[in-house]
Design a protein around this motif. Structure first.
Motif, PDB file in Angstrom:
ATOM      1  N   GLU A 332       0.889  -1.399  -0.158  1.00  0.00           N
ATOM      2  CA  GLU A 332      -0.019   0.047   0.102  1.00  0.00           C
ATOM      3  C   GLU A 332       0.696   1.287  -0.057  1.00  0.00           C
ATOM      4  OE1 GLU A 332      -2.224  -0.283   3.598  1.00  0.00           O
ATOM      5  OE2 GLU A 332      -0.685   0.343   5.099  1.00  0.00           O
ATOM      6  N   GLY A 333       0.281   2.380  -0.367  1.00  0.00           N
ATOM      7  CA  GLY A 333       0.884   3.624  -0.318  1.00  0.00           C
ATOM      8  C   GLY A 333       0.056   4.644  -0.635  1.00  0.00           C
ATOM      9  N   LEU A 334       0.914   5.823  -1.175  1.00  0.00           N
ATOM     10  CA  LEU A 334       0.057   7.161  -1.514  1.00  0.00           C
ATOM     11  C   LEU A 334       0.398   7.127  -3.048  1.00  0.00           C
ATOM     12  CD1 LEU A 334       1.173   9.658   1.068  1.00  0.00           C
ATOM     13  CD2 LEU A 334      -1.074   8.799   0.744  1.00  0.00           C
ATOM     14  N   ARG A 335      -0.575   7.267  -3.990  1.00  0.00           N
ATOM     15  CA  ARG A 335      -0.590   7.371  -5.301  1.00  0.00           C
ATOM     16  C   ARG A 335      -1.192   8.844  -5.941  1.00  0.00           C
ATOM     17  NH1 ARG A 335       2.756   4.463  -5.587  1.00  0.00           N
ATOM     18  NH2 ARG A 335       2.944   2.320  -6.327  1.00  0.00           N
ATOM     19  N   PRO A 336      -0.654   9.457  -6.962  1.00  0.00           N
ATOM     20  CA  PRO A 336      -1.099  10.797  -7.314  1.00  0.00           C
ATOM     21  C   PRO A 336      -2.223  10.479  -8.025  1.00  0.00           C
ATOM     22  CG  PRO A 336       0.874   9.878  -8.724  1.00  0.00           C
ATOM     23  CD  PRO A 336       0.579   8.734  -7.526  1.00  0.00           C
ATOM     24  N   VAL A 337      -3.179  11.527  -7.618  1.00  0.00           N
ATOM     25  CA  VAL A 337      -4.569  11.495  -8.445  1.00  0.00           C
ATOM     26  C   VAL A 337      -4.969  13.016  -8.765  1.00  0.00           C
ATOM     27  CG1 VAL A 337      -5.428   9.476  -7.134  1.00  0.00           C
ATOM     28  CG2 VAL A 337      -5.491  11.776  -6.268  1.00  0.00           C
ATOM     29  N   GLN A 338      -5.723  13.089  -9.665  1.00  0.00           N
ATOM     30  CA  GLN A 338      -6.110  14.532 -10.202  1.00  0.00           C
ATOM     31  C   GLN A 338      -7.459  14.748  -9.458  1.00  0.00           C
ATOM     32  OE1 GLN A 338      -6.643  15.664 -14.310  1.00  0.00           O
ATOM     33  NE2 GLN A 338      -4.815  16.665 -14.090  1.00  0.00           N
ATOM     34  N   ILE A 339      -7.639  15.909  -8.704  1.00  0.00           N
ATOM     35  CA  ILE A 339      -9.018  16.212  -8.099  1.00  0.00           C
ATOM     36  C   ILE A 339      -9.253  17.702  -8.653  1.00  0.00           C
ATOM     37  CG2 ILE A 339     -10.244  16.431  -6.282  1.00  0.00           C
ATOM     38  CD1 ILE A 339      -8.137  14.445  -4.929  1.00  0.00           C
ATOM     39  N   ASN A 340     -10.293  17.834  -9.380  1.00  0.00           N
ATOM     40  CA  ASN A 340     -10.735  19.387  -9.635  1.00  0.00           C
ATOM     41  C   ASN A 340      -9.452  19.854 -10.330  1.00  0.00           C
ATOM     42  OD1 ASN A 340     -13.230  18.897  -8.480  1.00  0.00           O
ATOM     43  ND2 ASN A 340     -12.564  19.696  -6.523  1.00  0.00           N
ATOM     44  N   GLY A 341      -8.912  19.076 -11.207  1.00  0.00           N
ATOM     45  CA  GLY A 341      -7.869  19.919 -12.043  1.00  0.00           C
ATOM     46  C   GLY A 341      -6.462  20.067 -11.304  1.00  0.00           C
ATOM     47  N   THR A 503      -0.137  -2.210   9.013  1.00  0.00           N
ATOM     48  CA  THR A 503       0.704  -1.746   7.781  1.00  0.00           C
ATOM     49  C   THR A 503       1.177  -0.201   8.007  1.00  0.00           C
ATOM     50  OG1 THR A 503      -1.253  -0.983   6.707  1.00  0.00           O
ATOM     51  CG2 THR A 503      -0.303  -3.337   6.274  1.00  0.00           C
ATOM     52  N   GLN A 504       2.214   0.165   7.166  1.00  0.00           N
ATOM     53  CA  GLN A 504       2.719   1.437   7.219  1.00  0.00           C
ATOM     54  C   GLN A 504       1.777   2.513   7.385  1.00  0.00           C
ATOM     55  OE1 GLN A 504       6.436   1.991   4.888  1.00  0.00           O
ATOM     56  NE2 GLN A 504       7.264  -0.271   5.513  1.00  0.00           N
ATOM     57  N   TYR A 505       1.114   2.593   6.082  1.00  0.00           N
ATOM     58  CA  TYR A 505      -0.101   3.663   5.785  1.00  0.00           C
ATOM     59  C   TYR A 505      -1.536   3.365   6.298  1.00  0.00           C
ATOM     60  CZ  TYR A 505       3.589   4.986   2.372  1.00  0.00           C
ATOM     61  OH  TYR A 505       4.906   5.171   1.978  1.00  0.00           O
ATOM     62  N   ALA A 506      -1.445   2.391   7.482  1.00  0.00           N
ATOM     63  CA  ALA A 506      -2.773   2.171   7.908  1.00  0.00           C
ATOM     64  C   ALA A 506      -3.582   3.167   8.515  1.00  0.00           C
ATOM     65  CB  ALA A 506      -2.601   1.119   9.171  1.00  0.00           C
ATOM     66  N   ASN A 507      -3.021   4.217   9.028  1.00  0.00           N
ATOM     67  CA  ASN A 507      -3.690   5.483   9.622  1.00  0.00           C
ATOM     68  C   ASN A 507      -4.240   6.311   8.465  1.00  0.00           C
ATOM     69  OD1 ASN A 507      -0.961   6.167   8.825  1.00  0.00           O
ATOM     70  ND2 ASN A 507      -1.138   8.128   9.752  1.00  0.00           N
ATOM     71  N   LEU A 508      -3.888   6.193   7.178  1.00  0.00           N
ATOM     72  CA  LEU A 508      -4.573   6.852   5.908  1.00  0.00           C
ATOM     73  C   LEU A 508      -5.774   6.217   5.429  1.00  0.00           C
ATOM     74  CD1 LEU A 508      -1.289   7.824   4.314  1.00  0.00           C
ATOM     75  CD2 LEU A 508      -2.495   9.272   5.854  1.00  0.00           C
ATOM     76  N   PHE A 509      -5.878   5.056   5.988  1.00  0.00           N
ATOM     77  CA  PHE A 509      -7.042   4.171   5.230  1.00  0.00           C
ATOM     78  C   PHE A 509      -8.207   4.192   6.403  1.00  0.00           C
ATOM     79  CE2 PHE A 509      -3.872   2.678   2.762  1.00  0.00           C
ATOM     80  CZ  PHE A 509      -3.953   2.300   1.596  1.00  0.00           C
ATOM     81  N   GLU A 510      -9.437   4.786   6.200  1.00  0.00           N
ATOM     82  CA  GLU A 510     -10.462   4.939   7.028  1.00  0.00           C
ATOM     83  C   GLU A 510     -11.043   3.450   7.746  1.00  0.00           C
ATOM     84  OE1 GLU A 510     -14.874   7.088   7.281  1.00  0.00           O
ATOM     85  OE2 GLU A 510     -13.620   7.350   5.719  1.00  0.00           O
ATOM     86  N   GLY A 511     -10.978   3.490   8.986  1.00  0.00           N
ATOM     87  CA  GLY A 511     -11.644   2.159   9.594  1.00  0.00           C
ATOM     88  C   GLY A 511     -10.891   1.107   9.265  1.00  0.00           C
ATOM     89  N   GLN A 512      -9.738   1.001   8.803  1.00  0.00           N
ATOM     90  CA  GLN A 512      -8.885  -0.127   8.478  1.00  0.00           C
ATOM     91  C   GLN A 512      -8.452  -1.078   9.613  1.00  0.00           C
ATOM     92  OE1 GLN A 512      -6.135  -0.533   5.045  1.00  0.00           O
ATOM     93  NE2 GLN A 512      -4.597  -1.073   6.607  1.00  0.00           N
ATOM     94  N   GLU A 513      -8.570  -2.025   9.753  1.00  0.00           N
ATOM     95  CA  GLU A 513      -8.055  -3.102  10.988  1.00  0.00           C
ATOM     96  C   GLU A 513      -6.749  -3.789  10.434  1.00  0.00           C
ATOM     97  OE1 GLU A 513     -11.012  -6.207  11.389  1.00  0.00           O
ATOM     98  OE2 GLU A 513     -12.430  -4.942  12.203  1.00  0.00           O
ATOM     99  N   LYS A 514      -6.158  -4.485  11.468  1.00  0.00           N
ATOM    100  CA  LYS A 514      -4.870  -4.913  10.974  1.00  0.00           C
ATOM    101  C   LYS A 514      -4.912  -5.936   9.817  1.00  0.00           C
ATOM    102  CE  LYS A 514      -2.496  -4.573  15.579  1.00  0.00           C
ATOM    103  NZ  LYS A 514      -1.947  -5.478  16.642  1.00  0.00           N
TER     104      LYS A 514
END
Length: 649
Positions: A332-341, A503-514
C-alpha cells in the motif's frame, strides 16, 4: 508409437557396433514375417503363442526353453543365428513396450532405475543390520526407519526420468498398520514397487508392483527375486530390470492421479502438493528451465482451472519484481490523483494487498465457523474441568483441561499444549504443527468436535477456494523492502488472523483493521541463481520459503526428439567440465532448444548459436583470461553434437 524405428532404438539402447546391429536386424527380418511382427507389436491377448514367447523371453534364463518355443513358432532356425535372434527378440519386445507407452526410454532411465533398486535394497538391509530392535517379525516397525530430505540426497541423481516423473524411496514409517512394506513410488501417485520381506532369513527376497490407487490396493504381476534383477553386479541393467521398469512406467501412465481432469505435468502436481503444505515456494535454477511456465502450471493445478483460463481467473495474480519495485506497489502507499484539476495524493492498496482482500471473504467465513465451535468447546471444558477424548487408534483415552491461554493441556502425559490454530490447520487437512508432532492427537480432537459439536467438513458450506500469487524474478527486487512488515505475516506459522500486522499507511485508510494474509493464499516465486545468488536473501526471509531446484536436465520434458535432447546434454556436460569450469547453475535449459523442433518456423541451429547462446556464453565468461578459447570449445561442442546425431539418425 515410438519416435524412432527399431534399428535406431537398438543402436541407442545397446553397446554394440553397427555391423552387429545390421546382423541382428537381418536375422530378425529373415525369421519373422511382417504379419507375425504385426501380431507381436499388437501384443494381442488372444494370441497365446506370442504371449507365451514374450513371457518366456522376459522371465526365463534357460535359453533351451526359449529355443524350443522359437522352433515351434518359426520353424527350424540355424544354430549360428539363434543367439542373435534371441537377443533381437528381447530387444524388440522392449521396443514395442516403450512404443505402446508413447515414450522412448533411454538406457539412462534403465541405469537410474537399477541404481534406485540397489539403493532401496541396500538401505533396507543396512537398517535391519544396525537397528534390529526397530523391526517386528522381520518387518519394519510402524513409525521407524529412514525418510525425508537426508535419505533423498543419497539417491538424488537417480530420481528424474524421461517422462518428467520422479521416484522416491520410502523406508516406512507408519505403514505397518496397513500391512505395507517399504516401497519405491512414482511421486504424486499410488503406484509402488514394494519390498517383499523374508521373515525367516531377515532379508528382502524380491520386489513386486503394487497399485495403491484402487480400493484397498492390490499387487500387480508376480514377485521378481533379487537374483533375477542382477543387482550390484556392476553390469548394465539386465532384461528383467528393463521389463520391470517398463511395467512400472505403464502403471504410471494408468495412474488416476496423473490422468485426472485438468492435465498439468507430473512435476506441477508434485509441487502443488508441496505448496499446499508450505504456503511459500521458490523455483530456482538455470536459465531456460521453464520455471515461470511451471509456476503457472502449479497455480492452475491448485486453483483447478486450465492454463488457458488462468490469466483471467480472479484467484490468480502475476507480477515480476525489478529494482524499482517497492512497498507502495506491492502492499500500500500514496498514489498521485487528479482532483478538480489539481494533483494530489490518496492512499491506494498495492497489488498483493488487493489480491489478499479478494481471498479473504471465504477464509473469514471458514474461520468464523470454526471459532464459534471452538469457543463453545473451550467454555464447556472450563465448566466441567476436563474433557475425555477417545483416541482414533488403540490406546489410552486423552484427557484435557484448559490453561490460561485457552490452549488444551493434556492431563495424562503433560506434553506440549494444543492450540486453536493447531486444530484449525488439522481441520484444513494440513499438519497441525509444521513438523507433524502430536498429529494423531489433533485428529482425535477434530473427530470429537465434528461428532459432538457438529463441526462440518472443511469447505463444506463456504466453498473454500485457493488463491495463488506468482512473483517472477523474485530476487531482482529488494525482498525485505518490498514485503515490509508482511515479513512476519507470510510466515507459514502465522497465516490468518493470528498473524495480523499494522501496515505502514494504516492510519490513512479509514476504518482499516490490522492486515493479515489469508490461509488460502499461496505464493510462488521464481529466480535464476546466476542473476543474483540465493545467499542475498535475508536468512529469516529464506526460512519462510521452501526452495525447489529446477535443473536443466529435468526441463527436457519440454523436448520431443532424442537428437535435440542429446545436443542439449552434450553442451551442458561441457559447461561443467574442467575446460570451462562453470557450475550446474550455468547450464542451459530446454526452452532454448525448443525452437529447433518447430517444423514450420523452427530456428536453424546456427541462428540459435549466434542469436541466443553465443551472447549468453559471452556474458558467462566475460573477464576470464581464456575467454576466446572457452567460447571456441563451447561452439565446437554445439555444432559437433549436431553432426554426431545426423550420422546416427
Amino acid at each position: 508409437m515410438a519416435c524412432i524405428n527399431f534399428e535406431q532404438w537398438l543402436s541407442k539402447h545397446n553397446q554394440i557396433n553397427k555391423t552387429q546391429i545390421e546382423k541382428v536386424i537381418f536375422i530378425l527380418n529373415s525369421t519373422i514375417t511382417v504379419k507375425e511382427k504385426k501380431r507381436i507389436s499388437e501384443l494381442s491377448k488372444v494370441d497365446s503363442s506370442f504371449n507365451a514367447l514374450k513371457t518366456t523371453i522376459n522371465n526365463t534364463t534357460d535359453d533351451r526353453t526359449i529355443i524350443n518355443l522359437i522352433h515351434e513358432l518359426f520353424g527350424v532356425v540355424k544354430e549360428s543365428e539363434m543367439k542373435d535372434l534371441i537377443f533381437g527378440l528381447k530387444q524388440y519386445f522392449l521396443f514395442i513396450e516403450s512404443s505402446n507407452m508413447g515414450i522412448d526410454w533411454t538406457e539412462t532411465d534403465y541405469y537410474k532405475f537399477k541404481k534406485i533398486l540397489e539403493y532401496f535394497i541396500h538401505i533396507m538391509h543396512a537398517n535391519y543390520k544396525h537397528h534390529p530392535e526397530k523391526y517386528i517379525d522381520g518387518e519394519p516397525r510402524s513409525g521407524q526407519g529412514h525418510k525425508g530430505q537426508k535419505i533423498r540426497e543419497s539417491y538424488k541423481d537417480y530420481r528424474e526420468y524421461s517422462l518428467g516423473a520422479t521416484m522416491e524411496v520410502n523406508i516406512t514409517p507408519g505403514f505397518h498398520l496397513f500391512n505395507k512394506t517399504c516401497y519405491i513410488n512414482w511421486t504424486s501417485t499410488g503406484m509402488n514397487i514394494r519390498a517383499i520381506w523374508d521373515k525367516e532369513t531377515h532379508a528382502i527376497k524380491g520386489v513386486q508392483l503394487f497399485n495403491n490407487e484402487d480400493n484397498g490396493g492390490h499387487f500387480v504381476g508376480k514377485m521378481i527375486t533379487i537374483e533375477q534383477l542382477g543387482l550390484n553386479d556392476h553390469l548394465p541393467p539386465n532384461q528383467m530390470v528393463k521389463t520391470l521398469f517398463n511395467a512400472y512406467a505403464m502403471l504410471f501412465k494408468e495412474s488416476t492421479s496423473i490422468q485426472k481432469e485438468g492435465g498439468g505435468s507430473v512435476r506441477s502436481k508434485e509441487l502443488a502438493m508441496k505448496l499446499m503444505k508450505n504456503y511459500n515456494i521458490i523455483l530456482r535454477g538455470a536459465p531456460g528451465t521453464g520455471k515461470t511456465y511451471l509456476a503457472k502450471q502449479i497455480a492452475a493445478e491448485l486453483i483447478g482451472c486450465t492454463m488457458e483460463d488462468l490469466l483471467t481467473n480472479e484467484q490468480f495474480e502475476f507480477v515480476q519484481f525489478h529494482p524499482s519495485y517497492d512497498y507502495t506497489d506491492f502492499v500500500e502507499g500514496l498514489r498521485p490523483v487528479q482532483i478538480n484539476g489539481q494533483v494530489g495524493f490518496e492512499p491506494r492498496n498495492g497489488l498483493f494487498k488487493d489480491f489478499c482482500m479478494r481471498a479473504k471473504h471465504g477464509d473469514q467465513e471458514q474461520f468464523a465457523q470454526f471459532e464459534t465451535v471452538w469457543l463453545n468447546f473451550i467454555q464447556n471444558i472450563r465448566e466441567k474441568g476436563t474433557v475425555t477424548i477417545p483416541r482414533i487408534q488403540n490406546g489410552q483415552d486423552l484427557i484435557y483441561s484448559v490453561n490460561s491461554n485457552n490452549h488444551l493441556k493434556e492431563e495424562t502425559h503433560g506434553s506440549q499444549s494444543i492450540t486453536k490454530e493447531n486444530i484449525y490447520r488439522t481441520w484444513q487437512g494440513k499438519l497441525g504443527r509444521p513438523k507433524g508432532g502430536s498429529q494423531a492427537k489433533m485428529k482425535a480432537i477434530l473427530k470429537f468436535l465434528m461428532e459432538d459439536y457438529n463441526l462440518p467438513e472443511y469447505g463444506m458450506k463456504t466453498n473454500q477456494k485457493n488463491y495463488v500469487f506468482v512473483i517472477d524474478e523474485i530476487n531482482r527486487g529488494e525482498i525485505s523492502k518490498i514485503f515490509g512488515e508482511l515479513f512476519f505475516a507470510i510466515d507459514p506459522e502465522y497465516r490468518g488472523p493470528n498473524g495480523a500486522v499494522a501496515t505502514q499507511y494504516a492510519n490513512l485508510f479509514e476504518g482499516q483493521e490490522k492486515f493479515y494474509i489469508p490461509e488460502n493464499v499461496y505464493i510462488i516465486g521464481t529466480m535464476n541463481d546466476i542473476d543474483r545468488s540465493v545467499d542475498t536473501f535475508d536468512f529469516a526471509m529464506r526460512r519462510r520459503f521452501t526452495f525447489e531446484e529446477i535443473s536443466a536436465k529435468s526441463s527436457q520434458v519440454m523436448l520431443r526428439t532424442t537428437a535435440v535432447k542429446n545436443l542439449m546434454d552434450q553442451l551442458n556436460e561441457v559447461i561443467v567440465s574442467p575446460e570451462i569450469g562453470l557450475t550446474e547453475d550455468y547450464q542451459i535449459g530446454a526452452s532454448y532448444f525448443k525452437s529447433l523442433e518447430k517444423i514450420d518456423e523452427g530456428m536453424a541451429q546456427s541462428d540459435l548459436w549466434s542469436d541466443k547462446l553465443a551472447p549468453l556464453f559471452k556474458d558467462y565468461l566475460r573477464g576470464e583470461r581464456l575467454f576466446e578459447s572457452k567460447l571456441a570449445i563451447l561452439e565446437e561442442c554445439f555444432f559437433q553434437g549436431d553432426s554426431n546425431d545426423t550420422d546416427q539418425g
